[in-house]
Design a protein around this motif. Structure first.
Motif, PDB file in Angstrom:
ATOM      1  N   PHE A 279       0.801  -1.217   0.000  1.00 35.50           N
ATOM      2  CA  PHE A 279       0.000   0.000   0.000  1.00 35.50           C
ATOM      3  C   PHE A 279       0.840   1.276   0.000  1.00 35.50           C
ATOM      4  O   PHE A 279       0.298   2.372  -0.167  1.00 35.50           O
ATOM      5  CB  PHE A 279      -0.940   0.014   1.211  1.00 35.50           C
ATOM      6  CG  PHE A 279      -1.962  -1.083   1.181  1.00 35.50           C
ATOM      7  CD1 PHE A 279      -3.187  -0.888   0.565  1.00 35.50           C
ATOM      8  CD2 PHE A 279      -1.702  -2.317   1.745  1.00 35.50           C
ATOM      9  CE1 PHE A 279      -4.135  -1.890   0.521  1.00 35.50           C
ATOM     10  CE2 PHE A 279      -2.633  -3.340   1.712  1.00 35.50           C
ATOM     11  CZ  PHE A 279      -3.858  -3.128   1.096  1.00 35.50           C
ATOM     12  N   GLY A 280       2.132   1.164   0.222  1.00 39.05           N
ATOM     13  CA  GLY A 280       2.968   2.359   0.271  1.00 39.05           C
ATOM     14  C   GLY A 280       2.715   3.206   1.495  1.00 39.05           C
ATOM     15  O   GLY A 280       2.881   4.427   1.463  1.00 39.05           O
ATOM     16  N   ILE A 281       2.322   2.575   2.608  1.00 40.40           N
ATOM     17  CA  ILE A 281       2.016   3.279   3.852  1.00 40.40           C
ATOM     18  C   ILE A 281       3.023   2.857   4.907  1.00 40.40           C
ATOM     19  O   ILE A 281       3.133   1.667   5.229  1.00 40.40           O
ATOM     20  CB  ILE A 281       0.597   2.949   4.340  1.00 40.40           C
ATOM     21  CG1 ILE A 281      -0.442   3.396   3.309  1.00 40.40           C
ATOM     22  CG2 ILE A 281       0.326   3.603   5.695  1.00 40.40           C
ATOM     23  CD1 ILE A 281      -1.851   2.909   3.601  1.00 40.40           C
ATOM     24  N   THR A 282       3.761   3.814   5.439  1.00 43.59           N
ATOM     25  CA  THR A 282       4.749   3.529   6.477  1.00 43.59           C
ATOM     26  C   THR A 282       4.262   4.080   7.805  1.00 43.59           C
ATOM     27  O   THR A 282       4.085   5.287   7.965  1.00 43.59           O
ATOM     28  CB  THR A 282       6.105   4.155   6.120  1.00 43.59           C
ATOM     29  OG1 THR A 282       6.561   3.626   4.863  1.00 43.59           O
ATOM     30  CG2 THR A 282       7.138   3.841   7.202  1.00 43.59           C
ATOM     31  N   LEU A 283       4.020   3.178   8.753  1.00 40.76           N
ATOM     32  CA  LEU A 283       3.584   3.585  10.081  1.00 40.76           C
ATOM     33  C   LEU A 283       4.787   3.814  10.988  1.00 40.76           C
ATOM     34  O   LEU A 283       5.832   3.175  10.826  1.00 40.76           O
ATOM     35  CB  LEU A 283       2.680   2.515  10.699  1.00 40.76           C
ATOM     36  CG  LEU A 283       1.403   2.158   9.956  1.00 40.76           C
ATOM     37  CD1 LEU A 283       0.593   1.157  10.771  1.00 40.76           C
ATOM     38  CD2 LEU A 283       0.572   3.385   9.653  1.00 40.76           C
ATOM     39  N   THR A 284       4.625   4.701  11.945  1.00 37.01           N
ATOM     40  CA  THR A 284       5.665   4.895  12.941  1.00 37.01           C
ATOM     41  C   THR A 284       5.568   3.785  13.983  1.00 37.01           C
ATOM     42  O   THR A 284       4.554   3.093  14.102  1.00 37.01           O
ATOM     43  CB  THR A 284       5.502   6.261  13.631  1.00 37.01           C
ATOM     44  OG1 THR A 284       4.278   6.249  14.392  1.00 37.01           O
ATOM     45  CG2 THR A 284       5.459   7.394  12.613  1.00 37.01           C
ATOM     46  N   GLU A 285       6.629   3.629  14.755  1.00 36.82           N
ATOM     47  CA  GLU A 285       6.607   2.633  15.831  1.00 36.82           C
ATOM     48  C   GLU A 285       5.489   2.948  16.823  1.00 36.82           C
ATOM     49  O   GLU A 285       4.832   2.044  17.343  1.00 36.82           O
ATOM     50  CB  GLU A 285       7.966   2.603  16.540  1.00 36.82           C
ATOM     51  CG  GLU A 285       9.092   2.024  15.702  1.00 36.82           C
ATOM     52  CD  GLU A 285       8.841   0.561  15.362  1.00 36.82           C
ATOM     53  OE1 GLU A 285       8.245  -0.158  16.183  1.00 36.82           O
ATOM     54  OE2 GLU A 285       9.239   0.140  14.260  1.00 36.82           O
ATOM     55  N   GLU A 286       5.279   4.226  17.083  1.00 39.85           N
ATOM     56  CA  GLU A 286       4.213   4.625  18.000  1.00 39.85           C
ATOM     57  C   GLU A 286       2.847   4.211  17.462  1.00 39.85           C
ATOM     58  O   GLU A 286       1.988   3.733  18.215  1.00 39.85           O
ATOM     59  CB  GLU A 286       4.251   6.137  18.218  1.00 39.85           C
ATOM     60  CG  GLU A 286       3.155   6.660  19.137  1.00 39.85           C
ATOM     61  CD  GLU A 286       3.150   8.169  19.247  1.00 39.85           C
ATOM     62  OE1 GLU A 286       2.316   8.703  20.002  1.00 39.85           O
ATOM     63  OE2 GLU A 286       3.969   8.812  18.563  1.00 39.85           O
ATOM     64  N   GLU A 287       2.635   4.394  16.162  1.00 42.95           N
ATOM     65  CA  GLU A 287       1.357   4.006  15.575  1.00 42.95           C
ATOM     66  C   GLU A 287       1.159   2.500  15.620  1.00 42.95           C
ATOM     67  O   GLU A 287       0.065   2.005  15.929  1.00 42.95           O
ATOM     68  CB  GLU A 287       1.275   4.519  14.134  1.00 42.95           C
ATOM     69  CG  GLU A 287       1.082   6.019  14.047  1.00 42.95           C
ATOM     70  CD  GLU A 287       1.257   6.556  12.643  1.00 42.95           C
ATOM     71  OE1 GLU A 287       0.641   7.597  12.344  1.00 42.95           O
ATOM     72  OE2 GLU A 287       2.008   5.949  11.851  1.00 42.95           O
ATOM     73  N   LEU A 288       2.217   1.755  15.355  1.00 44.00           N
ATOM     74  CA  LEU A 288       2.108   0.299  15.412  1.00 44.00           C
ATOM     75  C   LEU A 288       1.807  -0.169  16.828  1.00 44.00           C
ATOM     76  O   LEU A 288       0.995  -1.073  17.042  1.00 44.00           O
ATOM     77  CB  LEU A 288       3.400  -0.345  14.907  1.00 44.00           C
ATOM     78  CG  LEU A 288       3.647  -0.230  13.399  1.00 44.00           C
ATOM     79  CD1 LEU A 288       5.066  -0.679  13.063  1.00 44.00           C
ATOM     80  CD2 LEU A 288       2.631  -1.060  12.625  1.00 44.00           C
ATOM     81  N   ARG A 289       2.444   0.458  17.818  1.00 46.73           N
ATOM     82  CA  ARG A 289       2.170   0.090  19.205  1.00 46.73           C
ATOM     83  C   ARG A 289       0.753   0.476  19.605  1.00 46.73           C
ATOM     84  O   ARG A 289       0.129  -0.178  20.441  1.00 46.73           O
ATOM     85  CB  ARG A 289       3.177   0.763  20.145  1.00 46.73           C
ATOM     86  CG  ARG A 289       4.590   0.199  20.061  1.00 46.73           C
ATOM     87  CD  ARG A 289       5.409   0.676  21.244  1.00 46.73           C
ATOM     88  NE  ARG A 289       5.489   2.126  21.303  1.00 46.73           N
ATOM     89  CZ  ARG A 289       6.461   2.844  20.727  1.00 46.73           C
ATOM     90  NH1 ARG A 289       7.423   2.226  20.051  1.00 46.73           N
ATOM     91  NH2 ARG A 289       6.478   4.155  20.833  1.00 46.73           N
ATOM     92  N   GLY A 290       0.246   1.567  19.016  1.00 47.68           N
ATOM     93  CA  GLY A 290      -1.078   2.050  19.379  1.00 47.68           C
ATOM     94  C   GLY A 290      -2.216   1.215  18.843  1.00 47.68           C
ATOM     95  O   GLY A 290      -3.344   1.285  19.348  1.00 47.68           O
ATOM     96  N   LEU A 291      -1.951   0.439  17.819  1.00 51.73           N
ATOM     97  CA  LEU A 291      -2.974  -0.448  17.308  1.00 51.73           C
ATOM     98  C   LEU A 291      -3.136  -1.654  18.232  1.00 51.73           C
ATOM     99  O   LEU A 291      -2.385  -1.822  19.197  1.00 51.73           O
ATOM    100  CB  LEU A 291      -2.606  -0.887  15.882  1.00 51.73           C
ATOM    101  CG  LEU A 291      -2.556   0.234  14.839  1.00 51.73           C
ATOM    102  CD1 LEU A 291      -2.042  -0.292  13.496  1.00 51.73           C
ATOM    103  CD2 LEU A 291      -3.925   0.857  14.650  1.00 51.73           C
ATOM    104  N   SER A 292      -4.094  -2.484  17.919  1.00 57.85           N
ATOM    105  CA  SER A 292      -4.353  -3.646  18.767  1.00 57.85           C
ATOM    106  C   SER A 292      -3.187  -4.615  18.732  1.00 57.85           C
ATOM    107  O   SER A 292      -2.216  -4.439  17.995  1.00 57.85           O
ATOM    108  CB  SER A 292      -5.628  -4.330  18.329  1.00 57.85           C
ATOM    109  OG  SER A 292      -5.477  -4.845  17.010  1.00 57.85           O
ATOM    110  N   ARG A 293      -3.273  -5.688  19.499  1.00 61.03           N
ATOM    111  CA  ARG A 293      -2.168  -6.617  19.673  1.00 61.03           C
ATOM    112  C   ARG A 293      -1.644  -7.181  18.348  1.00 61.03           C
ATOM    113  O   ARG A 293      -0.462  -7.459  18.217  1.00 61.03           O
ATOM    114  CB  ARG A 293      -2.590  -7.777  20.580  1.00 61.03           C
ATOM    115  CG  ARG A 293      -3.750  -8.586  20.043  1.00 61.03           C
ATOM    116  CD  ARG A 293      -4.112  -9.756  20.950  1.00 61.03           C
ATOM    117  NE  ARG A 293      -5.285 -10.470  20.456  1.00 61.03           N
ATOM    118  CZ  ARG A 293      -5.254 -11.370  19.485  1.00 61.03           C
ATOM    119  NH1 ARG A 293      -4.102 -11.649  18.903  1.00 61.03           N
ATOM    120  NH2 ARG A 293      -6.352 -11.984  19.104  1.00 61.03           N
ATOM    121  N   ASP A 294      -2.550  -7.352  17.376  1.00 63.97           N
ATOM    122  CA  ASP A 294      -2.095  -7.867  16.074  1.00 63.97           C
ATOM    123  C   ASP A 294      -2.036  -6.771  15.027  1.00 63.97           C
ATOM    124  O   ASP A 294      -1.858  -7.044  13.847  1.00 63.97           O
ATOM    125  CB  ASP A 294      -3.017  -8.986  15.577  1.00 63.97           C
ATOM    126  CG  ASP A 294      -4.467  -8.564  15.486  1.00 63.97           C
ATOM    127  OD1 ASP A 294      -5.285  -9.398  15.059  1.00 63.97           O
ATOM    128  OD2 ASP A 294      -4.774  -7.413  15.846  1.00 63.97           O
TER     129      ASP A 294
END
Length: 299
Positions: A279-294
């Motif tokens: 998709f060409g979308i790069t999430l930050t580490e903070e955003e990845l942590r903010g999502l649910s466990r998976d």
């Protein structure tokens, strides 16, 4: 040629050339973001090329809504996210950005609001922004639906029975009489699950003119209301000439213009790589942590 209703429901008449804040847009940066290097003039050919470039160049995604972050729709904020930040957005963000670029280039742009249907039997809320556009060298009005995430790759003439096909993806418009002389328009697209020649109604809209503030109100519901699916799980879409990629929670679906479709469930931990590579979308580490466990939304 489409004739607009004269009754606007008491809405103010405003034909200012700066309604969409086009003068504020960093046009060079926007055109570089979508990979457009062609002429900068308000012609139908340019409109077609711009819509293709925008639709294939900026993905659809709702990560900010899932994370509960504010999504201001003023042009500088949208530009910061979608252009300079390299992120995607949902329909209202795409519409505000595309309208500003078209206005800056000299097109006449009118905001519209639609209701997603997809075959639903009940009336759903008006939560989809789209545009009607007129070019300098063409008297017809054109529907530009650049924020849906699944094309079309170019404009469709705003006329009853109009058909359009882009790289095998097919669409058609239908006008149905409505109450008080306000017609309802339906955008249909081919649907693989309806057979090789099947169609599904995608959304319905009227020609009642919408203003940027109308999109702010609708976006607030879409991005914050607990009943909105956009705050419960991640959605991402990317349209290419040959394939439409769609991520709905953990489900990844790739549909091709010939109607073939592949669906798979993402493995745990696969979200980050899938978003980056497909998709060409790069999430930050903070955003990845903010999502649910998976990493697939709040469930």
């Amino acid at each position: 040629m489409t004739t607009r209703p004269t009754d606007t429901g008491g809405a103010p008449t405003d034909h200012r050339s700066d309604r969409w804040s086009g003068a504020l847009l960093d046009l060079d940066a926007y055109l570089a973001r979508i990979g457009y290097e062609g002429p900068r003039e308000p012609t139908l050919a340019v409109l077609r090329d711009l819509q293709r470039a925008h639709t294939t160049g900026i993905p659809f995604e709702n990560v900010h809504a899932v994370l509960g972050r504010d999504l201001p729709l003023d042009l500088p904020s949208v530009e910061a996210r979608l252009v300079h930040g390299g992120r995607g957005g949902y329909c209202f963000e795409h519409v505000v950005l595309f309208a500003a670029a078209l206005e800056r280039l000299g097109f006449r742009v009118t905001g519209l609001m639609g209701r997603i249907s997809l075959g639903a039997s009940k009336v759903l809320p008006a939560t989809h922004g789209l545009l009607a556009v007129t070019a300098r060298d063409d008297v017809r009005e054109w529907l530009c639906d650049i924020g849906y995430g699944a094309g079309p790759l170019g404009p469709i003439e705003l006329a009853d029975g109009a058909h359009a096909a882009y790289d095998g993806w097919r669409y058609r418009l239908e006008r149905r009489p409505g109450a008080h002389g306000v017609d309802h328009w339906w955008l249909h697209q081919t649907a693989p699950d309806r057979g090789p020649s099947g169609w599904i109604d995608r959304h319905t809209f009227t020609l009642t003119e919408q203003y940027p503030i109308d999109y702010v109100v609708a976006s607030h519901f879409v991005g914050t209301n607990a009943r909105s699916p956009f705050v419960r799980r991640i959605f991402a879409q990317r349209m290419t000439p040959t394939a439409h990629h769609s991520l709905d929670g953990p489900t990844l679906t790739t549909t091709r213009s010939d109607g073939t479709r592949k669906t798979e469930e993402l493995a745990p931990g696969a979200l980050d790589g899938t978003l980056r590579e497909l998709f060409g979308i790069t999430l930050t580490e903070e955003e990845l942590r903010g999502l649910s466990r998976d990493g697939l939304g709040h469930g």
